[in-house]
Design a protein around this motif. Structure first.
Motif, PDB file in Angstrom:
ATOM      1  N   VAL A   1       0.841  -1.190   0.000  1.00 28.45           N
ATOM      2  CA  VAL A   1       0.000   0.000   0.000  1.00 28.45           C
ATOM      3  C   VAL A   1       0.879   1.245   0.000  1.00 28.45           C
ATOM      4  CG1 VAL A   1      -1.742   1.299   1.282  1.00 28.45           C
ATOM      5  CG2 VAL A   1      -1.867  -1.185   1.184  1.00 28.45           C
ATOM      6  N   ILE A   2       0.603   2.149  -0.908  1.00 32.09           N
ATOM      7  CA  ILE A   2       1.328   3.424  -0.984  1.00 32.09           C
ATOM      8  C   ILE A   2       0.614   4.480  -0.154  1.00 32.09           C
ATOM      9  CG2 ILE A   2       2.070   5.272  -2.534  1.00 32.09           C
ATOM     10  CD1 ILE A   2       2.235   3.069  -4.736  1.00 32.09           C
ATOM     11  N   ASP A   3      -0.727   4.522  -0.248  1.00 30.65           N
ATOM     12  CA  ASP A   3      -1.486   5.551   0.449  1.00 30.65           C
ATOM     13  C   ASP A   3      -2.944   5.112   0.597  1.00 30.65           C
ATOM     14  OD1 ASP A   3      -2.025   7.952   1.680  1.00 30.65           O
ATOM     15  OD2 ASP A   3      -2.006   9.145  -0.155  1.00 30.65           O
ATOM     16  N   VAL A   4      -3.580   5.588   1.656  1.00 30.65           N
ATOM     17  CA  VAL A   4      -5.024   5.436   1.820  1.00 30.65           C
ATOM     18  C   VAL A   4      -5.633   6.753   1.360  1.00 30.65           C
ATOM     19  CG1 VAL A   4      -6.922   5.070   3.443  1.00 30.65           C
ATOM     20  CG2 VAL A   4      -4.762   3.857   3.776  1.00 30.65           C
ATOM     21  N   LEU A   5      -6.343   6.722   0.232  1.00 32.90           N
ATOM     22  CA  LEU A   5      -6.856   7.956  -0.361  1.00 32.90           C
ATOM     23  C   LEU A   5      -8.145   8.418   0.286  1.00 32.90           C
ATOM     24  CD1 LEU A   5      -6.077   7.211  -4.090  1.00 32.90           C
ATOM     25  CD2 LEU A   5      -4.736   8.540  -2.466  1.00 32.90           C
ATOM     26  N   SER A   6      -9.035   7.477   0.602  1.00 34.46           N
ATOM     27  CA  SER A   6     -10.274   7.846   1.285  1.00 34.46           C
ATOM     28  C   SER A   6     -10.854   6.604   1.942  1.00 34.46           C
ATOM     29  CB  SER A   6     -11.290   8.448   0.311  1.00 34.46           C
ATOM     30  OG  SER A   6     -11.753   7.465  -0.589  1.00 34.46           O
ATOM     31  N   PHE A   7     -11.654   6.854   2.969  1.00 35.44           N
ATOM     32  CA  PHE A   7     -12.346   5.737   3.603  1.00 35.44           C
ATOM     33  C   PHE A   7     -13.560   6.248   4.358  1.00 35.44           C
ATOM     34  CE2 PHE A   7      -9.234   7.161   6.660  1.00 35.44           C
ATOM     35  CZ  PHE A   7      -9.909   7.139   7.871  1.00 35.44           C
ATOM     36  N   ASP A   8     -14.597   5.432   4.350  1.00 40.92           N
ATOM     37  CA  ASP A   8     -15.785   5.645   5.170  1.00 40.92           C
ATOM     38  C   ASP A   8     -16.350   4.267   5.496  1.00 40.92           C
ATOM     39  OD1 ASP A   8     -17.440   4.833   3.002  1.00 40.92           O
ATOM     40  OD2 ASP A   8     -17.647   6.894   2.313  1.00 40.92           O
ATOM     41  N   LEU A   9     -17.528   4.210   6.055  1.00 38.56           N
ATOM     42  CA  LEU A   9     -18.091   2.933   6.498  1.00 38.56           C
ATOM     43  C   LEU A   9     -18.452   1.995   5.345  1.00 38.56           C
ATOM     44  CD1 LEU A   9     -20.361   4.114   9.439  1.00 38.56           C
ATOM     45  CD2 LEU A   9     -18.153   2.943   9.572  1.00 38.56           C
ATOM     46  N   ASN A  10     -18.587   2.544   4.113  1.00 44.79           N
ATOM     47  CA  ASN A  10     -19.026   1.732   2.976  1.00 44.79           C
ATOM     48  C   ASN A  10     -17.972   1.535   1.888  1.00 44.79           C
ATOM     49  OD1 ASN A  10     -21.682   1.432   4.020  1.00 44.79           O
ATOM     50  ND2 ASN A  10     -22.087   3.532   3.382  1.00 44.79           N
ATOM     51  N   GLU A  11     -16.859   2.288   1.942  1.00 41.31           N
ATOM     52  CA  GLU A  11     -15.883   2.218   0.859  1.00 41.31           C
ATOM     53  C   GLU A  11     -14.508   2.675   1.340  1.00 41.31           C
ATOM     54  OE1 GLU A  11     -17.067   3.551  -3.223  1.00 41.31           O
ATOM     55  OE2 GLU A  11     -15.566   5.098  -2.795  1.00 41.31           O
ATOM     56  N   ILE A  12     -13.485   1.927   0.943  1.00 42.20           N
ATOM     57  CA  ILE A  12     -12.098   2.290   1.243  1.00 42.20           C
ATOM     58  C   ILE A  12     -11.343   2.296  -0.077  1.00 42.20           C
ATOM     59  CG2 ILE A  12      -9.980   1.631   2.440  1.00 42.20           C
ATOM     60  CD1 ILE A  12     -11.774   0.267   4.553  1.00 42.20           C
ATOM     61  N   LEU A  13     -10.629   3.380  -0.358  1.00 39.00           N
ATOM     62  CA  LEU A  13      -9.864   3.519  -1.591  1.00 39.00           C
ATOM     63  C   LEU A  13      -8.382   3.582  -1.247  1.00 39.00           C
ATOM     64  CD1 LEU A  13      -9.935   3.877  -4.668  1.00 39.00           C
ATOM     65  CD2 LEU A  13     -10.112   6.338  -4.281  1.00 39.00           C
ATOM     66  N   LEU A  14      -7.637   2.585  -1.746  1.00 36.65           N
ATOM     67  CA  LEU A  14      -6.206   2.485  -1.476  1.00 36.65           C
ATOM     68  C   LEU A  14      -5.419   2.631  -2.765  1.00 36.65           C
ATOM     69  CD1 LEU A  14      -6.286  -0.760   0.692  1.00 36.65           C
ATOM     70  CD2 LEU A  14      -6.227   1.577   1.546  1.00 36.65           C
ATOM     71  N   GLU A  15      -4.258   3.279  -2.682  1.00 33.75           N
ATOM     72  CA  GLU A  15      -3.317   3.278  -3.797  1.00 33.75           C
ATOM     73  C   GLU A  15      -2.273   2.222  -3.466  1.00 33.75           C
ATOM     74  OE1 GLU A  15      -0.197   6.156  -6.211  1.00 33.75           O
ATOM     75  OE2 GLU A  15      -1.320   6.972  -4.518  1.00 33.75           O
ATOM     76  N   THR A  16      -2.165   1.196  -4.324  1.00 36.55           N
ATOM     77  CA  THR A  16      -1.227   0.106  -4.079  1.00 36.55           C
ATOM     78  C   THR A  16      -0.160   0.094  -5.170  1.00 36.55           C
ATOM     79  OG1 THR A  16      -2.317  -1.617  -5.389  1.00 36.55           O
ATOM     80  CG2 THR A  16      -3.164  -1.244  -3.152  1.00 36.55           C
ATOM     81  N   GLU A  17       0.816  -0.777  -4.991  1.00 40.20           N
ATOM     82  CA  GLU A  17       1.876  -0.938  -5.987  1.00 40.20           C
ATOM     83  C   GLU A  17       1.320  -1.457  -7.314  1.00 40.20           C
ATOM     84  OE1 GLU A  17       4.884   0.022  -5.585  1.00 40.20           O
ATOM     85  OE2 GLU A  17       5.114   0.187  -3.417  1.00 40.20           O
ATOM     86  N   GLN A  18       0.145  -2.083  -7.302  1.00 36.88           N
ATOM     87  CA  GLN A  18      -0.463  -2.652  -8.497  1.00 36.88           C
ATOM     88  C   GLN A  18      -1.611  -1.807  -9.044  1.00 36.88           C
ATOM     89  OE1 GLN A  18       0.641  -5.673  -9.966  1.00 36.88           O
ATOM     90  NE2 GLN A  18       2.336  -5.254  -8.581  1.00 36.88           N
ATOM     91  N   GLY A  19      -1.802  -0.609  -8.521  1.00 37.73           N
ATOM     92  CA  GLY A  19      -2.875   0.261  -8.992  1.00 37.73           C
ATOM     93  C   GLY A  19      -3.833   0.623  -7.870  1.00 37.73           C
TER      94      GLY A  19
END
Length: 94
Positions: free
Chosen positions: A25-43
Motif C-alpha cells: 500500500v502506498i497511500d489510503v486515499l479515502s475511507f468511510d463505512l461503505n468504501e475504502i480507496l487504497l493506492e497500491t503498488e499494483q494500482g
C-alpha cells in the motif's frame, strides 16, 4: 523506445469476508463505512462493504489491516488512466 515496468510486491488476504490484510500500500486515499480507496503498488484498489474500518496503517511498511463486512474488491490501473489522459492532451495541443 521500450518501457520497462518493475512489478512490486502486493498481497491481499481476506479472512471470512470480515477482516483483510493488504501489503504494497502506498497511500489510503479515502475511507468511510461503505468504501475504502487504497493506492497500491499494483494500482488503485477499492474495497466496498458495510461497517468498514481501517484498523492498522503502516505507511513505512506499506501495510493496512481492514475489518467489516467486505462485499467487493476492485482494481483499476492508475498508469493506464494517466497515459490515456496524457495522449488526449498531446493530441489536443499538436
Amino acid at each position: 523506445m521500450e518501457e520497462r515496468t518493475v512489478q512490486k510486491n502486493h498481497k491481499l488476504v481476506i479472512n471470512n469476508r470480515k477482516t483483510s490484510m493488504v501489503t504494497g500500500v502506498i497511500d489510503v486515499l479515502s475511507f468511510d463505512l461503505n468504501e475504502i480507496l487504497l493506492e497500491t503498488e499494483q494500482g488503485m484498489m477499492m474495497v466496498k462493504g458495510t461497517d468498514l474500518h481501517v484498523n492498522r496503517l503502516s505507511v513505512e511498511k506499506g501495510e493496512v489491516d481492514l475489518s467489516g463486512n467486505i462485499d467487493s474488491v476492485a482494481y483499476s490501473d492508475v498508469q493506464a488512466h494517466a497515459k490515456q489522459q496524457e495522449n488526449l492532451f498531446s493530441k489536443l495541443f499538436r
